[in-house]
Write a protein that holds these residues in place. Sequence first.
Motif, PDB file in Angstrom:
ATOM      1  N   PHE B 318       0.831  -1.225   0.000  1.00  0.00           N
ATOM      2  CA  PHE B 318       0.000   0.000   0.000  1.00  0.00           C
ATOM      3  C   PHE B 318       0.857   1.263   0.000  1.00  0.00           C
ATOM      4  CE2 PHE B 318       1.171  -0.437   4.339  1.00  0.00           C
ATOM      5  CZ  PHE B 318       1.170   0.851   4.872  1.00  0.00           C
ATOM      6  N   ASN B 319       2.106   1.149   0.494  1.00  0.00           N
ATOM      7  CA  ASN B 319       2.951   2.337   0.598  1.00  0.00           C
ATOM      8  C   ASN B 319       4.261   2.201  -0.172  1.00  0.00           C
ATOM      9  OD1 ASN B 319       4.119   0.414   2.152  1.00  0.00           O
ATOM     10  ND2 ASN B 319       4.273   1.636   4.026  1.00  0.00           N
ATOM     11  N   THR B 320       4.293   1.263  -1.134  1.00  0.00           N
ATOM     12  CA  THR B 320       5.470   1.169  -1.996  1.00  0.00           C
ATOM     13  C   THR B 320       5.575   2.479  -2.795  1.00  0.00           C
ATOM     14  OG1 THR B 320       5.270  -1.226  -2.174  1.00  0.00           O
ATOM     15  CG2 THR B 320       6.501  -0.107  -3.923  1.00  0.00           C
ATOM     16  N   THR B 321       6.786   3.029  -2.820  1.00  0.00           N
ATOM     17  CA  THR B 321       6.954   4.320  -3.491  1.00  0.00           C
ATOM     18  C   THR B 321       7.474   4.151  -4.924  1.00  0.00           C
ATOM     19  OG1 THR B 321       9.221   4.519  -2.723  1.00  0.00           O
ATOM     20  CG2 THR B 321       7.511   5.431  -1.293  1.00  0.00           C
ATOM     21  N   GLU B 322       7.271   5.181  -5.725  1.00  0.00           N
ATOM     22  CA  GLU B 322       7.805   5.163  -7.095  1.00  0.00           C
ATOM     23  C   GLU B 322       9.322   5.047  -7.052  1.00  0.00           C
ATOM     24  OE1 GLU B 322       6.271   8.251  -9.589  1.00  0.00           O
ATOM     25  OE2 GLU B 322       4.176   7.736  -9.129  1.00  0.00           O
TER      26      GLU B 322
END
Lengths: 338, 338, 338, 338
Positions: B318-322
């Motif tokens: 849910f909070n994986t970043t680019e």
Amino acid sequence: MKLNFKNDYNTVGDKRILEELIKYSDERNIGYGEDIHSAELNKIVNKILGLNTDTYVLAGGTVTNIVALNQILKYPYEAVITGENSHINIHETGAIEATGHKIILTPLKDGKIDISKIRDTYNLYVDNHMVMPKALYLSNANELGLTYTLSELKEISKICKELNLYFFIDGARLPIALVSEGYSLKDIASVCDMFYIGGTKNGLPYGELLIIINDELKTNFKYLLKNKLGMLAKGYVGAIMFKKYLEDDYYLTLANNSLLMSNIIRDKLDKYLIYKNKTNQIYIKLNKADALKLTEYVDFEIWENNDKYQVIRLVTAFNTTEKEVSDLINVFKNLNLI
Amino acid sequence: MKLNFKNDYNTVGDKRILEELIKYSDERNIGYGEDIHSAELNKIVNKILGLNTDTYVLAGGTVTNIVALNQILKYPYEAVITGENSHINIHETGAIEATGHKIILTPLKDGKIDISKIRDTYNLYVDNHMVMPKALYLSNANELGLTYTLSELKEISKICKELNLYFFIDGARLPIALVSEGYSLKDIASVCDMFYIGGTKNGLPYGELLIIINDELKTNFKYLLKNKLGMLAKGYVGAIMFKKYLEDDYYLTLANNSLLMSNIIRDKLDKYLIYKNKTNQIYIKLNKADALKLTEYVDFEIWENNDKYQVIRLVTAFNTTEKEVSDLINVFKNLNLI
Amino acid sequence: MKLNFKNDYNTVGDKRILEELIKYSDERNIGYGEDIHSAELNKIVNKILGLNTDTYVLAGGTVTNIVALNQILKYPYEAVITGENSHINIHETGAIEATGHKIILTPLKDGKIDISKIRDTYNLYVDNHMVMPKALYLSNANELGLTYTLSELKEISKICKELNLYFFIDGARLPIALVSEGYSLKDIASVCDMFYIGGTKNGLPYGELLIIINDELKTNFKYLLKNKLGMLAKGYVGAIMFKKYLEDDYYLTLANNSLLMSNIIRDKLDKYLIYKNKTNQIYIKLNKADALKLTEYVDFEIWENNDKYQVIRLVTAFNTTEKEVSDLINVFKNLNLI
Amino acid sequence: MKLNFKNDYNTVGDKRILEELIKYSDERNIGYGEDIHSAELNKIVNKILGLNTDTYVLAGGTVTNIVALNQILKYPYEAVITGENSHINIHETGAIEATGHKIILTPLKDGKIDISKIRDTYNLYVDNHMVMPKALYLSNANELGLTYTLSELKEISKICKELNLYFFIDGARLPIALVSEGYSLKDIASVCDMFYIGGTKNGLPYGELLIIINDELKTNFKYLLKNKLGMLAKGYVGAIMFKKYLEDDYYLTLANNSLLMSNIIRDKLDKYLIYKNKTNQIYIKLNKADALKLTEYVDFEIWENNDKYQVIRLVTAFNTTEKEVSDLINVFKNLNLI
């Protein structure tokens, strides 16, 4: 709004603990308790105890009791000795029997296990038509808010060793017992094979820290933990919370508030007290009419109820305020009860 | 530090959810799910679904599966049908059997239950020397990141009704299935008797929201919940989190991030993909040497391992970043894998 | 009246055995297997095997399997490996799972466990999210009338030792395996940790003789026997029968009759045989119309049934007569099947 | 040789019953209770009771208790109420708990369940943190040789209906209760939901006849029977024996002998009697020295043992002879005890 003295698990949790979760919220960790926080927590516990223990954080008291006792009791004919009023016997909806094990009841004395009767209870189990006692379970503090003295615990420990019983202490309310009795985690660890430090009833949103002292009980624990539904995917969450909880004896600070607030109440309600205990659970006996009036102003648990009187329980918490306590006292005063 | 694409439960949780806990931290609530937040959560769910359901928040996926299936399966000869690769069969350390029930395996097709074979499987169980099938279990999305289409779910639902099987959907990763397939909670509720909305794998520190649709399965649920170790003292904590999680479809927002990030990765690693799925689990096959090199830079799960190759799983959260995604892509580029 | 080749437990029992019961009917004995007949039976077995075993008579095959495997498997995460067609997996109504243990399936080859695959099966179980294999179970002869050669059993035994698996042999039809393969009880005892000699399927009104070879598996067995419903009040009845059964290899005499009668039938029905086995279970494949005609004259078990053909099982017993066999052959002749 | 008054299951069985087995020894029958003898037995029972019951023969008392109670208790939080001294609580090595169910103890009065306390016991179980009472179990005659009068049984029956408890009577020693109290099988069937007629303790080599009165408890019974290890392959053997046992009230004839012989003993040992019961179990209290002397001549069970005295149990059987009784009396005389 009504005052709430119903129990010690009636708020989300202590802010300092919750903020710790936010502090670590972006850190990526390994699952299932294989993370660095869980490893650090174990080191902290071992340093406190001066022992080489295994430690696990579980979600609540019942699951901790069942997992722990199932680690101790292997074959289904192996049974646990405890008192009639114990949590596993009365308040876990048959969870221990649901895992296949019988509870053997040993007599109580003034609400606690009668230590002088444990051997007699054990000796009733004489052949293979009966179950085989293998563990002794007690809560400290127990459901009635009563605590065992250190010498009592040592006596029980000695009997257990003599009878080849593993001694497991349910510590859902261990922090309050520690501040009340003045002994330490190290003392507790020295008398038993396994115990836990409760978090849920002393400021954590959830969590009990199970500590395995006896090496015989360490083998393959995580298999059982998963099989008996106690393994948490995000094990590090519990570990982060317990690290803070143990830091600078913060768990004792929290328990101390419960104790202080309960002492004030006990002092004022002295004439109604059922037990001469010194923990955050206060059992009082009121005549029926008074109890009913009280119920309009205060939320509490009713322990016994008949035409004439009620035994009710008032519980203070880690965050009970002096205002709440004085409001409670005022209710009693306004009702002309004190 | 290594990149972590090992799973979708590798951080404490979404800040917006955690802050909600702090917001309510002083409010005193009733225990064991009898509080107002739990009641409100139930109303919210019923409004979303247009149904009169019962709802409960449990700590994790395994305990939810076991409690739910034990509510469905009464006698120990009653069994649950599922596929060989299902979570209850492979990854719960025998928890369902530990409660006395057998799993009946039905054939898979491309990693999902082969719908055309369910009747045949059922029909093998003909007399009282064999167990009696009473439930069908599947995960959506499943362990391989595969989802069932709505028409597949409807077909399964029809078969279950015909065979008198209760249909239970493990929704530990339901949010990602919803955003991937484009159907709604209402659609899910219309095909099954019970399901849950996973929180742990989509931004909550813990928690799965079990929803009982079928009235027959509602009776005395909390007795079983306690007996099977799923009852949480602070039920309101889970309810507070899930209220926020469902508000304005926030759970879909979180799942959408997982999906978008995984889509970018899938696009780049197309030639290595094992499954043509569209969820946050990406299975790729690398030759052994490449896999070993990758392991120096990235944490991931190894699904299959032999002398020649490895099948590995990369999971977005849910909070994986680019940034994390582009770092991952760069690792592949630097290793000349793409 | 119809011929009955349905199974090998279709008569009360051998007269010589039954008369033994009458012979001792006035003698007063101690209960629960503490009697002199049980002690003598143990001595006889130990003399035959040249070992110091523990022996117990149980009522039937299923209860013997469950008690034996529960003595081996302690914790609920411990599992037993067996083949898909094994009795505990298919024909015991989930009794082993009802005691909390999972069955792990290992591939078959021509109806028997594929020995070359056991290690692979074992090696799939790698961590605490999965069950832990602790035993290997097979029947000899098995459900299909197939037997393991001595060298196969030795190979399995070696693998079990290597993998720390206890090897348990279900001997409900061990006597027919002995006369068919030409090995002895001593051979069987040398390869496994526990096995039993079936009585019910070879001339006894009830009774299986469980023999524990491995000392590790002897502890507190009678506690488990009672707890798992296998203890018989009149233990001496089984012991009296088994003493006679073992005397002068009478159990082999009885099994030999089954074998001889089945050999005659196999010889005549050669073209229909499914398995090239040499035990008292004969599996034949008939086209549907022929099978239906046969059913008018003979009682048998149908193993597989479809529009075109049936696989049926004919079983000879310890007391099958030459007359019954020739009558059966004549039925086949009269139906122009041979 | 010593006299044996240790129990009522100390001989193989009544010759007339055993000869019945030989009589039918060549007849080929269907297995698992699907045979004609089992069907006939059911008709006989239904004729005796004037009811439409289901009937099953099981091997022994413990397995019958466990199967019966598991048919009644579905979910693991459902519990059975009984007295502290009951067989399932004390003498079955935790077998009922091993199937997941808790025993709730209700107070005794003079060795039997105190009928006036049943409602109070029931009313203690008030919420989902506690088990849910669903059955009442008692033995008649019980472990102490005590019987319930018909009016007591009717009173219990009424209370059970009122509280929605299923009433199950353990009839391991029902025949002696019938001849002692003078009521009939029909009377027993009229008060309870399920009961059994013991064979093992009244002349059969093994066997208890379980009778299901209440239609709600009939569903899928054989699935449970197999799953809980009670199904016998040769069901017809038990049926053949019980047909004879019930023919011309032969079971009462057998029980009558036990009663008559015990009456003679009771008459002579009147001053030592602990209970004023009238069944085949005689409990007497002797000073320690006398008990030790007695033990040289007679085998008996010691029920209580301390420095001063022993409570011992003398039991007569279906085939106890007048000679054995007069020999026993003479022993007491020779020891100057009477």
